[in-house]
Design an enzyme around this catalytic site. Structure first.
Site, PDB file in Angstrom:
ATOM      1  CG  LEU A  67      -1.722   1.295   1.428  1.00  0.00           C
ATOM      2  CD1 LEU A  67      -2.734   1.477   0.303  1.00  0.00           C
ATOM      3  CD2 LEU A  67      -2.399   1.293   2.782  1.00  0.00           C
ATOM      4  CG  HIS A  68       2.313   2.620   3.553  1.00  0.00           C
ATOM      5  ND1 HIS A  68       1.876   1.485   4.201  1.00  0.00           N
ATOM      6  CD2 HIS A  68       1.668   3.662   4.116  1.00  0.00           C
ATOM      7  CE1 HIS A  68       1.002   1.835   5.130  1.00  0.00           C
ATOM      8  NE2 HIS A  68       0.851   3.145   5.096  1.00  0.00           N
ATOM      9  NE  ARG A  69       5.942  -2.146  -3.223  1.00  0.00           N
ATOM     10  CZ  ARG A  69       5.864  -3.329  -2.618  1.00  0.00           C
ATOM     11  NH1 ARG A  69       6.700  -3.637  -1.656  1.00  0.00           N
ATOM     12  NH2 ARG A  69       4.964  -4.200  -2.979  1.00  0.00           N
TER      13      ARG A  69
ATOM     14  CD  GLU B 182      -0.540   6.287   6.354  1.00  0.00           C
ATOM     15  OE1 GLU B 182      -0.242   5.073   6.294  1.00  0.00           O
ATOM     16  OE2 GLU B 182      -1.252   6.841   5.511  1.00  0.00           O
TER      17      GLU B 182
END
Length: 153
Positions: A31-33, A102
């Protein structure tokens, strides 16, 4: 419960190192990529400015997890959970509801982070419900599936 601002006594170099660590963690999260720079500015930097974050390293100084939180109004919380809008700088101290923008724990430390937050950070809010929106990448359809998650402090 009153929220008081307690600025962290961190140097610019320490903050930059932690932001770099968050970027390293994001490489291990599908997700964070996918985040673009604007999303990082919106979802991470206010936490550093307000000292509303925990950054975790292992015994060798390698980053293993990051979590931040905002104290939002009920209306803003509901809007964030429904996906009507994203968090903005003025939201981070707009109310008493704890919202987690986050949590990045790609190496399996999520439960440890939550337990640490319960003991060390959110003890005055014991019994309150906390919410977040978790994302899961659906690579086949090139989209993110949103899932609202609640847990108790």
């Amino acid at each position: 419960m009153s929220i008081t601002h307690q600025p962290a006594n961190l140097t610019l170099a320490q903050i930059q190192q932690m932001i770099g660590g968050v970027m390293l963690l994001s490489q291990h999260s599908p997700l964070h990529r996918r985040y673009v720079v604007a999303e990082w500015l919106q979802r991470i930097l206010p936490a550093f400015e307000l000292n509303q974050f925990c950054y975790y390293e292992d015994e060798h100084g390698r980053p293993i997890a990051f979590c931040n939180w905002a104290f939002v109004s009920e209306q803003i919380r509901d809007e964030l959970l429904s996906g009507v809008r994203e968090i903005s700088p003025s939201d981070w101290r707009s109310g008493q509801q704890i919202y987690i923008p986050e949590m990045i724990a790609p190496f399996g430390h999520g439960r440890e982070v939550v337990n640490d937050l319960r003991r060390r950070v959110f003890l005055p809010w014991q019994g309150q419900k906390v919410c977040t929106v978790r994302g899961k990448v659906d690579a086949q359809n090139d989209r993110c599936i949103r899932k609202v998650q609640w847990f108790s402090i």
